[in-house]
Design an enzyme around this catalytic site. Structure first.
Site, PDB file in Angstrom:
ATOM      1  N   GLU A 223       0.871  -1.176   0.000  1.00  0.00           N
ATOM      2  CA  GLU A 223       0.000   0.000   0.000  1.00  0.00           C
ATOM      3  C   GLU A 223       0.907   1.225   0.000  1.00  0.00           C
ATOM      4  O   GLU A 223       1.453   1.614   1.033  1.00  0.00           O
ATOM      5  CB  GLU A 223      -0.917  -0.009   1.233  1.00  0.00           C
ATOM      6  CG  GLU A 223      -1.916  -1.153   1.255  1.00  0.00           C
ATOM      7  CD  GLU A 223      -2.940  -1.072   0.144  1.00  0.00           C
ATOM      8  OE1 GLU A 223      -3.105   0.022  -0.451  1.00  0.00           O
ATOM      9  OE2 GLU A 223      -3.570  -2.089  -0.168  1.00  0.00           O
TER      10      GLU A 223
ATOM     11  N   CYS B  45      -2.366   9.364   2.643  1.00  0.00           N
ATOM     12  CA  CYS B  45      -1.933   8.799   1.363  1.00  0.00           C
ATOM     13  C   CYS B  45      -2.901   9.094   0.224  1.00  0.00           C
ATOM     14  O   CYS B  45      -2.491   9.153  -0.935  1.00  0.00           O
ATOM     15  CB  CYS B  45      -1.697   7.302   1.489  1.00  0.00           C
ATOM     16  SG  CYS B  45      -3.136   6.376   2.059  1.00  0.00           S
TER      17      CYS B  45
END
Length: 516
Positions: free
Chosen positions: A225, A259
């Site tokens: 990720e 993010c």
């Protein structure tokens, strides 16, 4: 050898021994079979929920210390997301874990076929600092539900949060199955030398490459990720008052250290002027005279990241904000204009409260700009025009798409969350977490009954055209057909008849050959 060098070697050996011991214990617990029990898994998941509920103040205090995270942000973007995703798993994982019985073709009419959801084994979860509890413990829940044992390595850049996890996890969960290893780069490096059965990493693309290389040493499956520069397209059809609020909120949450936060804005000159005017007014409404004096605005996590971000502001054209204070690692919400694609702020993921604006004259130019860069973790579109929305979705690639909103796709447990290309591989959240940490193991069972053997006897030598034709009939995939019981019976009867007819014919031929 100096005393300092000897001490460093001793510390390194101690770290190696500790890492090896933890992994050995987790593997031993997995091989004992205790995590295979659905009842055991459910108990651990409910204990994890109990841990969140009974230690809310301690968790919030750690987040405030590490990131100056406002209480409301910590609750709504971390603690409640953890709880709700966990509840979704608790309510549904028993169904997800059930054996699947896929459809069969005519050739497998008498066979048993099934798909088992089995755990990989011992899993390593490497978390990051910006949402330390969410990013370390949300994958943990999926790994537990799937029946794995787990080693969690939280980020050393959020030390209070890491220590809270290290203290609470063994208190609430089975301490032989689930472990938290604290420390920095040396501890992570040693863990990556161990042979895990699955590695789940969240963080930068640069470190993601290192993790992937380490996993490749043992051919270990990996979820990465990562991040990237997530663009925002904003056109004149959008409700600019609402769009500006949602976009700025997505950038200001956790001081931009998210993010999937908007990284840069693509819009026309006219839309830029209107957005800048609204941004100035909104920030006054939200933070009064300045975000530095507001309890509702966070701080940059470390001096290293603070100086990295301030460097991006050098020689930049600041339209909104731009305030900084190194003593408290404060960078105010900032909008940059007159930005060129070659500027430093456009060369890396910003991961801070800075929004550069790139002028584009059309949606086609915006699409070309997005496609000229690496695939982002998410793509934001603010437009009321459905044609524009669908055009951008169909002509670009990204981990996810968020239309007329920011960040909230992270809160939907039924949506997979993950990147593509440089923004990552694999996905999780809800059922997708369970599936990430589960191996689909196929099982094929054929009985020893004589009719079934007669039916499949055509596969054995000596070969013939008749046998080949019969096998082609059985093997042929029939479009859209999932044979019902009656259909199975009909095909079965035809197959048996053909098998016996073939056998009788072979006997006749053999007899004629003997007479001759």
């Amino acid at each position: 050898m100096t005393a300092k060098t000897r001490q460093q070697e001793d510390q390194g050996e101690e770290i190696m021994a500790d890492s090896s011991q933890v992994v050995k214990m987790a593997k031993k617990a997995f091989l004992s079979g205790k995590t295979r029990s659905i009842k055991f898994r459910e108990k651990q998941l409910r204990q994890l929920l109990k841990m969140y509920e009974e230690n809310e103040d301690q968790i919030l205090s750690a987040l405030a210390t590490d990131l100056c995270k406002p209480r409301q942000e910590a609750i709504t973007t971390e603690l409640e997301v953890l709880k709700n995703d966990l509840l979704h798993i608790i309510y549904n994982f028993k169904d997800w874990a059930k054996t699947e019985k896929p459809s069969k073709s005519a050739v497998n009419i008498l066979d048993e076929v099934r798909i088992l959801r089995v755990p990989y084994g011992t899993v390593l979860v490497v978390g990051t600092w910006n949402y330390p509890f969410l990013i370390s413990l949300q994958p943990l829940a999926g790994a537990i539900a799937a029946g794995n044992t787990v080693v969690v390595k939280p980020s050393e850049l959020a030390p209070d949060s890491a220590e809270v996890m290290a203290k609470l996890v063994p208190k609430y969960l089975d301490p032989t199955c689930y472990h938290v290893v604290t420390g920095g780069v040396p501890e992570t490096t040693e863990l990556l030398r161990e042979r895990f059965d699955y590695i789940f990493y969240t963080g930068s693309t640069e470190v993601g490459r290192i993790v992937h290389r380490a996993a490749n040493q043992h051919l270990v499956p990996t979820t990465l990720e990562l991040g990237g520069k997530s663009p925002v397209f904003l056109d004149s059809t959008a409700d600019l008052d609402v769009a500006a609020r949602r976009l700025l909120w997505g950038k200001c949450v956790n001081a931009g250290q998210t993010c999937v936060a908007p990284d840069y804005l693509l819009c026309s000159k006219q839309v830029q002027a209107e957005f800048v005017a609204r941004a100035k007014a909104l920030l006054r409404d939200w933070y009064g005279k300045g975000a530095i004096g507001s309890p509702d605005y966070g701080r940059v996590v470390s001096d290293k990241h603070y100086w990295r971000l301030t460097k991006l502001l050098e020689n930049a054209s600041v339209a909104v904000g731009g305030e900084t204070d190194a003593s408290v690692r404060f960078i105010g919400p900032t909008v940059l204009v007159n930005v060129k694609p070659s500027d430093p702020v456009m060369q890396e993921e910003i991961f801070g409260p800075i929004i550069p604006i790139i002028i584009v004259d059309s949606v086609f130019e915006a699409i070309d700009f997005i496609n000229s860069r690496e695939h982002p973790l998410t793509l934001h579109i603010f437009s009321k025009d459905r044609t524009v929305q669908e055009m951008i979705v169909s002509k670009t690639r990204s981990g996810s798409v968020c239309i007329n909103e920011t960040l909230l796709q992270m809160c939907v447990s039924s949506l997979p969350f993950g990147g593509v290309g440089y923004s990552g591989m694999g996905a999780y959240h809800g059922r997708h977490s369970f599936e990430t940490f589960s191996h689909k193991r196929s099982v094929f069972v054929k009985n020893y009954n004589r009719i079934g053997e007669k039916l499949s006897a055509s596969r054995y030598p000596p070969y013939s055209e008749g046998k080949t034709s019969f096998l082609k009939f059985l093997l042929k995939h029939r479009r859209g057909v999932n044979l019902s019981c009656i259909s199975y019976f009909v095909v079965f009867a035809l197959g048996v008849a053909a098998a016996f007819a073939g056998s009788a014919l072979a006997q006749v031929i053999s007899a004629n050959e003997d007479e001759t």
